[in-house]
Design an enzyme around this catalytic site. Structure first.
Site, PDB file in Angstrom:
ATOM      1  N   GLY A 131      95.345  47.157  33.678  1.00 48.68           N
ATOM      2  CA  GLY A 131      95.444  47.672  35.030  1.00 48.68           C
ATOM      3  C   GLY A 131      94.553  48.858  35.306  1.00 48.68           C
ATOM      4  O   GLY A 131      93.557  49.110  34.620  1.00 48.68           O
ATOM      5  N   CYS A 132      94.944  49.628  36.328  1.00 49.17           N
ATOM      6  CA  CYS A 132      94.090  50.698  36.844  1.00 49.17           C
ATOM      7  C   CYS A 132      93.884  51.837  35.858  1.00 49.17           C
ATOM      8  O   CYS A 132      92.907  52.585  35.956  1.00 49.17           O
ATOM      9  CB  CYS A 132      94.672  51.255  38.136  1.00 49.17           C
ATOM     10  SG  CYS A 132      94.774  50.049  39.486  1.00 49.17           S
ATOM     11  N   ASN A 133      94.799  52.015  34.920  1.00 49.07           N
ATOM     12  CA  ASN A 133      94.639  53.078  33.929  1.00 49.07           C
ATOM     13  C   ASN A 133      93.643  52.723  32.838  1.00 49.07           C
ATOM     14  O   ASN A 133      93.214  53.583  32.066  1.00 49.07           O
ATOM     15  CB  ASN A 133      95.980  53.413  33.269  1.00 49.07           C
ATOM     16  CG  ASN A 133      96.672  52.201  32.676  1.00 49.07           C
ATOM     17  OD1 ASN A 133      97.440  51.557  33.384  1.00 49.07           O
ATOM     18  ND2 ASN A 133      96.418  51.859  31.422  1.00 49.07           N
TER      19      ASN A 133
END
Length: 371
Positions: A146-148
């Protein structure tokens, strides 16, 4: 503030020496997307128009004959993910290498990060073939985080560079978010469809070679201005593990992404603790951080992080401007902000900066850097 001679960190650690980005050629304002697909529901229109996003680069299907977007099967979305992602990734990689005066033959390690589709072999193998990287290039794919995940990938790149001084390591974040869309009239889908954009970002990292013949001594002048990566710190929030997730949607026959309404506040409430651990043992106070490069997760996320850390709007100016111009670009968002900071030419030697990403898990990832 610690002086260079007092710093607890080595002065020959891995350094960011260049970064570049790429997006699809097509871009749309939020209003253009609504009008293109004939979306008239006031709730959905309000969601699109109130999120501090003005424009996004997307690879969209044409409108269906009866209005709304054409149906794309999961197979067609995966093909889009590969086609669009490989094009963006190749361009971002090429621009990054050109910026630092390097060639594909110089790359010893390649990390590719993506969440918007599943490929086997992954983007790392595809880029090695398509971009002509050496067949001896070490590689890893970070998929589904994901975004991390940009900072998770940067951890591996910095670690490889530190153990292979003088050699170039590159990370390429590749997110074709329009290959992960479901179109219907639900608020769940509209939240995702109103937020994410397509984009790729590449970053090059190198550590000094033995005897000092490394990034600073042998590189073109522009390459020495990037920051050294000093430290990483993470915070996983297990009680919010389902707050950001992919589910299989039987009705649509494809994966559907879900964002819980209150997750911005959950994430924001966790950042102070992880920043405390990031700075622990460094002698630094939070007020001594000159530059904050935070993932452009959305207006509520940015506001929540800013309030919990006591940051000013100026501190997050790059984060908010990237959100405005591109939307949420998932794992590569923070590198778009990094590129904007570099273009400002306001960084001074000795400045400290924090890089921060947030995503499924739920997770906050951070890195401390010094120019």
């Amino acid at each position: 503030m610690p002086t260079l001679s007092e710093s607890p960190f080595p002065d020959n650690g891995p350094r960011i020496v260049g970064a570049a980005t790429a997006v699809p050629p097509e871009s749309y304002t939020q209003r253009e997307i609504l009008d293109l697909y004939g979306i008239t529901d006031p709730r959905l229109r309000s969601l699109f128009l109130s999120g501090a996003i003005e424009r996004r680069h997307l690879t969209l299907a044409p409108p269906a004959p009866g209005g709304g977007p054409s149906f794309e099967s999961q197979g067609e979305l995966l093909a889009k993910h590969r086609r669009t992602g490989l094009d963006m990734g190749r361009r971002a990689l090429a621009a990054c290498l050109e910026e630092i005066g390097a060639s594909v033959d110089d790359v010893g390690y390649l990390c590719c990060v993506t969440t918007t589709g599943l490929l086997t072999p992954g983007f790392s193998a595809l880029l090695i073939k398509e971009a002509g990287l050496p067949s001896s290039c070490s590689r890893v794919d970070v998929v589904g985080m994901g975004c991390n995940a940009g900072l998770n990938g940067l951890t591996t790149v910095a670690g490889w560079a530190a153990t292979h001084p003088g050699r170039l390591a590159v990370m390429v974040c590749i997110e074709a978010c329009s290959a992960a869309y479901v179109f219907d009239d639900t608020m769940r889908s509209a939240v995702v469809n109103s937020l994410f954009g397509d984009g790729s970002a590449a970053v090059a990292v190198i550590a000094d070679a033995p005897g000092g013949a490394g990034a600073e001594s042998s590189a073109p002048p522009g390459r020495a201005r990037g920051p050294r990566i000093l430290k990483f710190a993470s915070r996983v929030i297990p009680e919010a593990i389902d707050a950001m997730r992919y589910d299989w949607d039987d009705g649509h026959g494809k994966y559907s992404f879900y964002l819980e309404r209150d997750i911005p506040y959950v994430v924001g409430g966790s950042v102070e603790e992880v920043i405390g651990r990031l700075l622990d043992g460094t002698g630094l106070r939070r007020s001594e951080i000159a530059h904050w490069l935070i993932h452009s997760g959305g207006k509520k996320v940015i506001d929540s992080v800013r309030v919990n850390l006591g940051l000013t709007r100026h501190d997050v100016r790059h984060t908010t401007s990237v959100l405005r111009d591109y939307g949420n670009l998932s794992s590569g968002s923070f590198l778009f902000s990094y590129q904007r900071l570099a273009a400002e030419d306001v960084v001074r030697p000795g400045d400290f900066g924090v890089l921060m990403t947030m995503g499924p898990g739920s997770t906050v990832e951070t890195a401390l850097a010094r120019w």
